[in-house]
Design a protein around this motif. Structure first.
Motif, PDB file in Angstrom:
ATOM      1  N   ILE A  23       0.859  -1.182   0.000  1.00 44.75           N
ATOM      2  CA  ILE A  23       0.000   0.000   0.000  1.00 44.75           C
ATOM      3  C   ILE A  23       0.896   1.232   0.000  1.00 44.75           C
ATOM      4  O   ILE A  23       1.809   1.354   0.818  1.00 44.75           O
ATOM      5  N   THR A  24       0.614   2.133  -0.925  1.00 41.25           N
ATOM      6  CA  THR A  24       1.402   3.354  -1.065  1.00 41.25           C
ATOM      7  C   THR A  24       0.463   4.522  -1.358  1.00 41.25           C
ATOM      8  O   THR A  24      -0.751   4.348  -1.349  1.00 41.25           O
ATOM      9  N   ASP A  25       1.010   5.681  -1.638  1.00 39.55           N
ATOM     10  CA  ASP A  25       0.153   6.849  -1.853  1.00 39.55           C
ATOM     11  C   ASP A  25      -0.220   7.075  -3.316  1.00 39.55           C
ATOM     12  O   ASP A  25      -0.851   8.080  -3.636  1.00 39.55           O
ATOM     13  N   VAL A  26       0.135   6.158  -4.198  1.00 38.68           N
ATOM     14  CA  VAL A  26      -0.251   6.259  -5.611  1.00 38.68           C
ATOM     15  C   VAL A  26      -1.054   5.021  -6.002  1.00 38.68           C
ATOM     16  O   VAL A  26      -0.888   3.951  -5.426  1.00 38.68           O
ATOM     17  N   ASP A  27      -1.926   5.191  -6.998  1.00 38.04           N
ATOM     18  CA  ASP A  27      -2.768   4.073  -7.437  1.00 38.04           C
ATOM     19  C   ASP A  27      -2.007   3.036  -8.237  1.00 38.04           C
ATOM     20  O   ASP A  27      -2.314   1.850  -8.177  1.00 38.04           O
ATOM     21  N   THR A  83      -0.638  -0.537  -4.838  1.00 39.55           N
ATOM     22  CA  THR A  83      -1.746   0.387  -5.036  1.00 39.55           C
ATOM     23  C   THR A  83      -1.945   1.267  -3.807  1.00 39.55           C
ATOM     24  O   THR A  83      -1.255   1.111  -2.804  1.00 39.55           O
ATOM     25  N   SER A  84      -2.891   2.165  -3.905  1.00 44.56           N
ATOM     26  CA  SER A  84      -3.207   3.070  -2.802  1.00 44.56           C
ATOM     27  C   SER A  84      -4.235   2.435  -1.869  1.00 44.56           C
ATOM     28  O   SER A  84      -4.913   1.473  -2.233  1.00 44.56           O
ATOM     29  N   LYS A  86      -7.046   3.603  -1.035  1.00 46.44           N
ATOM     30  CA  LYS A  86      -8.419   3.738  -1.543  1.00 46.44           C
ATOM     31  C   LYS A  86      -8.789   2.599  -2.502  1.00 46.44           C
ATOM     32  O   LYS A  86      -9.963   2.337  -2.706  1.00 46.44           O
ATOM     33  N   ASN A  87      -7.795   1.921  -3.074  1.00 48.46           N
ATOM     34  CA  ASN A  87      -8.054   0.818  -3.992  1.00 48.46           C
ATOM     35  C   ASN A  87      -8.012  -0.550  -3.322  1.00 48.46           C
ATOM     36  O   ASN A  87      -8.127  -1.559  -4.003  1.00 48.46           O
ATOM     37  N   GLY A  94      -4.930  -1.448  -9.256  1.00 44.72           N
ATOM     38  CA  GLY A  94      -3.579  -0.914  -9.133  1.00 44.72           C
ATOM     39  C   GLY A  94      -2.620  -1.653 -10.069  1.00 44.72           C
ATOM     40  O   GLY A  94      -3.040  -2.200 -11.086  1.00 44.72           O
TER      41      GLY A  94
END
Length: 99
Positions: A23-27, A83-84, A86-87, A94
């Motif tokens: 999990i990261t801050d970009v999709d 992915t982020s 939110k996904n 992602g």
């Protein structure tokens, strides 16, 4: 320094996980993140390894996540999701790296 992505990859490998989620801050992972070009949705390990060796992914951001993903698959994993948060309910949206 202990890298959290590589540590997580090692932990996932040691418990015999077949899938690994980062999990990261970009999709998604991009081949050129600054210009939002080359969005990667699904990719095979060999192709991602080739990109990793040829493209100057940004240190301290996505590069260690890609390295952790590659190591996980090299050590028996079958699939990695980057992915982020939110996904997380639909992680296939992602970047998916497959064996």
């Amino acid at each position: 320094m202990i890298d959290k992505d590589l540590s997580s990859s090692l932990l996932a490998t040691s418990i015999g996980a077949s899938e690994f989620i980062i999990i990261t801050d970009v999709d998604n992972v991009y081949l050129d993140y600054r210009n939002k070009k080359g969005k990667i949705n699904r990719i095979k390990y060999a192709e991602m390894l080739d990109y990793y060796n040829k493209i100057n992914f940004e240190e301290g951001t996505i590069k260690p996540k890609i390295l952790a993903s590659l190591r996980f698959i090299e050590n028996g994993g079958t699939r990695v999701y980057i992915t982020s948060i939110k996904n997380i309910g639909s992680i296939d949206t992602g970047t998916v790296i497959e064996k």
